[in-house]
Design a protein around this motif. Structure first.
Motif, PDB file in Angstrom:
ATOM      1  N   ARG A  39      -5.226   7.173  -1.932  1.00 43.61           N
ATOM      2  CA  ARG A  39      -5.814   7.345  -0.608  1.00 43.61           C
ATOM      3  C   ARG A  39      -5.236   6.284   0.323  1.00 43.61           C
ATOM      4  O   ARG A  39      -4.933   5.171  -0.098  1.00 43.61           O
ATOM      5  N   THR A  40      -5.139   6.626   1.591  1.00 45.20           N
ATOM      6  CA  THR A  40      -4.667   5.661   2.580  1.00 45.20           C
ATOM      7  C   THR A  40      -5.730   4.593   2.802  1.00 45.20           C
ATOM      8  O   THR A  40      -6.895   4.756   2.425  1.00 45.20           O
ATOM      9  N   ASN A  41      -5.339   3.497   3.431  1.00 41.08           N
ATOM     10  CA  ASN A  41      -6.308   2.449   3.743  1.00 41.08           C
ATOM     11  C   ASN A  41      -7.430   2.956   4.642  1.00 41.08           C
ATOM     12  O   ASN A  41      -8.573   2.518   4.530  1.00 41.08           O
ATOM     13  N   GLU A  64       0.855  -1.192   0.000  1.00 41.19           N
ATOM     14  CA  GLU A  64       0.000   0.000   0.000  1.00 41.19           C
ATOM     15  C   GLU A  64       0.888   1.239   0.000  1.00 41.19           C
ATOM     16  O   GLU A  64       2.100   1.145   0.121  1.00 41.19           O
ATOM     17  N   ARG A  65       0.277   2.401  -0.156  1.00 38.22           N
ATOM     18  CA  ARG A  65       0.998   3.646  -0.448  1.00 38.22           C
ATOM     19  C   ARG A  65       2.096   3.980   0.561  1.00 38.22           C
ATOM     20  O   ARG A  65       3.180   4.441   0.190  1.00 38.22           O
ATOM     21  N   ASP A  66       1.837   3.759   1.843  1.00 38.52           N
ATOM     22  CA  ASP A  66       2.774   4.199   2.877  1.00 38.52           C
ATOM     23  C   ASP A  66       4.121   3.484   2.803  1.00 38.52           C
ATOM     24  O   ASP A  66       5.120   3.986   3.319  1.00 38.52           O
TER      25      ASP A  66
END
Length: 672
Positions: free
Chosen positions: A234-236, A179-181
């Motif tokens: 977008r974050t989770n 995921e993005r982070d």
């Protein structure tokens, strides 16, 4: 390896063995309780500590125990079916023949290794032939249809504002890390994963014939493009916002907003000729539109090759499979690869799931389980309705609508009434890559065929042998596959305390998902709408914030904390699921009784059963990824978290101030 999984399954069940009574009836006996521990300090360890301290995680797995990890011994059953039918002389065109040939093609590693990456070469050549952005998007759309997603995320599903109709939907995509982070954090664990991912991409390029130095540059370039995409993701936690993910827009308006994307042309190649689409995360497509101009065409070709190689790595020869695993073991802590047979069992579950499920159900699933489950579900629904009536924070008007939604519920148990047809999937021995590709193309067409049509309320979104359960808000339904209807969740020989604490808690959990932070935004017809009064919804949000705050305080792996905002829906469902299951249990004869079995009262057996269904042990690397990406809390806190808030648990085990799980009654959280 098969023996290891069977051993793990035996050890999992070791705390609940069978015993015959004087009348000859079989029942489940509770054992393995760690009586040296105080139940009020850590109930998970009290009920599971002996098992937890002695169980060994198989080298080829990331964890062991119940729930999703119960799928490992489950695959032993499926593998037995596959070994049998692949060696048999099956009727041409039969389910057995198609599944058996698919399995045999995947087990034929000699042929797969001989072919190397040759099956992928035509696609790599097509990528080289891209001459401009329109031809790039054409290839991206064509590959999306083949199951090779890259910069466009597309599917067909119910319209959240008109849930009876399926519409075209787009979502954020384009990245390779979980995921993005993962692209922006700089702690040692994350940087280790980043390096492993770059090494993986480098190796894929090398295996496809690229010189080592060029391969490293290609990997770095791909990573930087992904990082640009990640910045627009977008974050989770943000993805939990149901309304923010609904952005139904006219194709004409999108075409004006994103001139580089050519939405009309993209949809035409996808086979989705529509006037409007839902863009779940518009910021991603804003970014993509910009990047189609800012990123050089030569760089896009490298990026697309990287994603093609990664997407198909496990379909190719052993060096590609090894490269994929070398990255996976850093990400999850898994020590060695699963056996080829296990991998192929999973592949068939993904590609021909309903075909394999027919064979599983015929051999392993008793109809008696389906009938008893139907009774349990109805009892849990009655218990939930009674809890709605007793709520002191909700107005009568909202209560009436909540009960209307509950009454409109449907449930699916065991397996579907009609099975998927895989006639269009071409399967031949000796062509594993092409078999997988044919299955993926069939899956795309199956999904695309729903576009603009009424939603099929008979469709299942998991395969029946899978150990799982789910709630589907647009259809206002709960689903319990055959896979979960086995110990420790459900046992026809178990007393009600164990079954209500087991599958009963799961049923209560899934019912509650229709009333958690996301599900509560859908009405009884499955449409996203404001059916609450503003005052009631504000009170509901205040209570779910209490859930967020409590779980934020729970520590996992030294200083890592549970992400309360990410897990709030599952935690709310766990807290209410325990309460609903308990209320339903108290309606049974055993629930009204106090007779001890194995030294435990009916209430104590109920709570021990809850602890046993979340009996899980995982590797630390896997747990780190899990906490960062999974909306469920770790197993320990799926037990201790809800029970800390449930007064009957305090009474059953005499919790007192000073016990580590003790909370003053005024601080115990009740949402439903």
């Amino acid at each position: 390896m098969k023996q290891i999984y069977l051993l793990a399954f035996i050890l999992l069940a070791a705390g609940a063995c069978r015993q015959k009574s004087e009348s000859g009836e079989s029942r489940v006996v509770i054992s393995g309780i760690d009586s040296t521990k105080k139940p009020g300090d850590d109930f998970f360890i009290y009920a599971n500590g002996i098992w937890y301290d002695t169980i060994r995680i198989p080298d080829s797995q990331t964890g062991v125990g119940s729930y999703s990890f119960l799928n490992y011994p489950q695959r032993t059953r499926l593998q037995g079916i596959l070994d049998s039918i692949s060696a048999a002389s099956n009727v041409a065109g039969s389910v057995e023949q198609k599944v058996g040939d698919f399995y045999a093609s995947g087990m034929d590693t000699a042929t797969i290794n001989k072919r190397g990456h040759q099956p992928l070469q035509p696609l790599l050549s097509r990528i080289d032939a891209i001459s401009d952005v329109p031809s790039l998007l054409k290839l991206v759309a064509e590959e999306q249809k083949a199951g090779n997603g890259s910069i466009v995320g597309f599917y067909v599903g119910p319209d959240d504002k008109q849930s009876t109709v399926n519409i075209a939907q787009f979502y954020q995509t384009g990245i390779g890390l979980p995921e993005r982070d993962y692209y922006f954090k700089s702690d040692s664990t994350t940087t280790g994963i980043q390096k492993a991912y770059l090494a993986y991409l480098t190796r894929l390029f090398e295996l496809s014939g690229t010189a080592a130095e060029v391969a490293r540059k290609n990997a770095a370039l791909t990573y930087e493009i992904e990082k640009q995409f990640a910045s627009a993701h977008r974050t989770n936690v943000a993805l939990r916002d149901v309304k923010a993910n609904y952005n139904k827009l006219a194709v004409a308006a999108l075409s004006k907003k994103h001139p580089n994307l050519n939405w009309a042309g993209l949809l035409n190649v996808l086979g989705a000729k529509v006037d409007s689409v839902n863009v779940g995360q518009p910021g991603y497509y804003d970014k993509l539109n910009t990047m189609l101009k800012s990123v050089p065409l030569a760089d896009w070709k490298i990026y697309l090759k990287a994603h093609a190689l990664s997407n198909y790595a496990d379909f190719l020869s052993q060096p590609f499979v090894d490269a994929s695993f070398d990255y996976t073991k850093i990400l999850t802590g898994q020590a060695v690869k699963q056996t080829r047979a296990e991998e192929m069992t999973q592949a068939i579950d993904q590609s021909l799931g309903d075909a394999l499920a027919q064979l599983y159900v015929k051999k392993y699933f008793p109809e008696s389980a389906k009938k008893r489950m139907a009774v349990l579900v109805e009892n849990l629904k009655k218990a939930f309705e009674a809890r709605i009536d007793r709520l002191d924070w909700m107005s009568d008007s909202t209560k009436a609508k909540a009960k209307d939604k509950l009454h409109a519920f449907s449930q699916k148990i065991g397996y579907p009434d009609k099975w998927r047809d895989y006639t269009q999937v071409t399967v031949k021995r000796g062509t594993y890559f092409e078999n997988r590709l044919s299955a993926d193309k069939n899956e795309y067409l199956y999904n695309l065929n729903k576009l603009g049509k009424p939603v099929d309320r008979t469709e299942w979104h998991t395969t029946p042998p899978t150990v799982t359960a789910y709630n589907n808000p647009p259809l206002n339904e709960i689903v319990f596959p055959a896979g979960i209807l086995q110990p420790p969740y459900f046992d026809v020989n178990a007393d009600d305390a164990l079954n209500y604490g087991g599958i009963g808690m799961v049923i209560g959990h899934e019912i509650t998902h229709s009333f958690d932070d996301q599900g509560a935004q859908y009405d009884k017809a499955g449409n996203v709408t404001d059916w609450w009064t503003k005052a009631d919804y504000a009170k509901f949000k205040a209570r779910t914030q209490q859930v967020i705050d409590q779980y934020n305080a729970f520590t996992v792996l030294d200083s890592m904390h549970i992400k309360g905002a990410l897990t709030v829906g599952e935690n709310t469902a766990d807290i209410a699921g325990v309460a609903i299951a308990y209320d339903a249990f108290k309606l049974t004869e055993q629930g009204k009784d106090t007779t001890r079995l194995d030294g435990f009262t009916p209430d104590q057996r109920f709570f021990i059963s809850i602890a046993r269904i979340w009996r899980v042990k995982t590797r630390d690397a896997y747990m780190s990824m899990y906490v960062n990406t999974n909306p469920h809390s770790p197993a320990k806190w799926r037990v201790n978290g809800p029970l800390m808030n449930f007064t009957p648990f305090y009474k059953a085990f005499n919790l007192q101030p000073g016990d580590k799980m003790y909370k003053p009654e005024k601080d115990r959280i009740t949402v439903w």
